[in-house]
Design an enzyme around this catalytic site. Sequence first.
Site, PDB file in Angstrom:
ATOM      1  N   GLU A 180      30.361  46.890  37.017  1.00  0.00           N
ATOM      2  CA  GLU A 180      29.663  45.775  37.682  1.00  0.00           C
ATOM      3  C   GLU A 180      28.215  45.692  37.210  1.00  0.00           C
ATOM      4  OE1 GLU A 180      30.124  45.642  41.937  1.00  0.00           O
ATOM      5  OE2 GLU A 180      28.729  43.954  42.140  1.00  0.00           O
ATOM      6  N   GLU A 187      33.552  54.104  44.413  1.00  0.00           N
ATOM      7  CA  GLU A 187      32.306  53.901  43.672  1.00  0.00           C
ATOM      8  C   GLU A 187      31.666  55.232  43.308  1.00  0.00           C
ATOM      9  OE1 GLU A 187      29.613  51.269  45.744  1.00  0.00           O
ATOM     10  OE2 GLU A 187      31.170  49.742  46.037  1.00  0.00           O
ATOM     11  N   ASP A 217      39.679  48.875  48.177  1.00  0.00           N
ATOM     12  CA  ASP A 217      38.470  49.708  48.138  1.00  0.00           C
ATOM     13  C   ASP A 217      38.515  50.791  49.204  1.00  0.00           C
ATOM     14  OD1 ASP A 217      36.917  48.768  46.062  1.00  0.00           O
ATOM     15  OD2 ASP A 217      35.873  47.283  47.286  1.00  0.00           O
ATOM     16  N   LYS A 255      40.213  52.096  44.943  1.00  0.00           N
ATOM     17  CA  LYS A 255      38.996  52.064  44.115  1.00  0.00           C
ATOM     18  C   LYS A 255      37.862  52.773  44.860  1.00  0.00           C
ATOM     19  CE  LYS A 255      36.615  48.039  43.345  1.00  0.00           C
ATOM     20  NZ  LYS A 255      35.286  48.309  43.923  1.00  0.00           N
ATOM     21  N   ASP A 296      35.659  45.765  49.557  1.00  0.00           N
ATOM     22  CA  ASP A 296      34.859  45.923  50.775  1.00  0.00           C
ATOM     23  C   ASP A 296      33.762  44.850  50.830  1.00  0.00           C
ATOM     24  OD1 ASP A 296      33.236  46.954  48.809  1.00  0.00           O
ATOM     25  OD2 ASP A 296      32.841  48.867  49.810  1.00  0.00           O
ATOM     26  N   SER A 297      33.728  43.979  49.810  1.00  0.00           N
ATOM     27  CA  SER A 297      32.907  42.774  49.877  1.00  0.00           C
ATOM     28  C   SER A 297      33.309  41.934  51.088  1.00  0.00           C
ATOM     29  CB  SER A 297      33.065  41.943  48.591  1.00  0.00           C
ATOM     30  OG  SER A 297      34.430  41.748  48.285  1.00  0.00           O
TER      31      SER A 297
HETATM   32  O1  KIV Z   1      34.190  44.768  46.939  1.00  0.00           O
HETATM   33  C1  KIV Z   1      34.405  44.058  45.958  1.00  0.00           C
HETATM   34  O2  KIV Z   1      34.738  42.879  46.043  1.00  0.00           O
HETATM   35  C2  KIV Z   1      34.246  44.668  44.639  1.00  0.00           C
HETATM   36  C3  KIV Z   1      34.133  43.739  43.474  1.00  0.00           C
HETATM   37  C4  KIV Z   1      32.773  43.162  43.468  1.00  0.00           C
HETATM   38  C5  KIV Z   1      34.453  44.407  42.194  1.00  0.00           C
HETATM   39  O3  KIV Z   1      34.169  45.848  44.508  1.00  0.00           O
END
Ligand code: KIV
Length: 263
Positions: free
Chosen positions: A181, A114, A83, A112, A44-45
């Site tokens: 992280e 958090e 994510d 994934k 989600d970056s």
């Molecule tokens: O969103 C993302 O790119 C991430 C990485 C920083 C691990 O979660």
Amino acid sequence: MRLTVPDLHTMKREGRKIAALTAYDATLARVLDQSGVDLVLVGDSLGMVVQGQATTVPVSLDDMVYHCRCVARGVNRAVVVADLPFMSYPTPEIAAASAARLMQQGGAQMVKLEGGRSRSEVVRFLVDQNIPVCGHLGLLPQSIHRLGRYAVQGRDQSSARLLQEDALILREAGIEMLVLECVPADLAEAIRYELDVPVIGIGAGPACDGQVLVLHDMLGLTSGKPPRFVKNFLAGANGIADAVTRYVEAVQDGSFPAPEHSY
Ligand code: KIV
């Protein structure tokens, strides 16, 4: 041949490092895949590096499904992980519906999410539906409005202990991989030895079972001062594919991250 989540477990058992990078579109996903990246994370970056948002919080599930579908079209070998974005997993049922979209419409092999112990019920429910889950501990970008700033986590004894416990609780709930992280290298090393599933570090030192970076960061495209854990692999390389190949080799031979990239 297509890699699978169990293949990543085998890599950990055999001491072979896992090279992971983020991607958000088919073309760059193909470059990563053909350059030997084992795991492509649709992070989600993308909110920050693709959409130009200040944080990952505005990223929607529709955004994630769209980019995941693009990435999946470019990948033949790597495991595709996506994510679950902010507020797409507040309850087990909502999380399962969100994860189903990422897998069925986006082509993700794993999702994934958090957070620590407060997510264990969600993780357990997803795993019961045969959805492979990757945890994410340490710096949690989706919590930025509570944290206030992007900073190293688990520096003092009590927060390190909580983090270590969270890792075990998530594993107990069924996670099959963990991203750590921005945590001190010795803490990541302890967690990596305690868990029987791969621990992928980003700013978590050299002992992890694999490494992940945001693609735009390792290509030197991100504006502002990069975090300590980022290395620009495009500098001195012969184009993007060569930069990615150098990254994969550096992760595999343990030369990245070096002490100067760790906390
Ligand atoms: O969103 C993302 O790119 C991430 C990485 C920083 C691990 O979660």
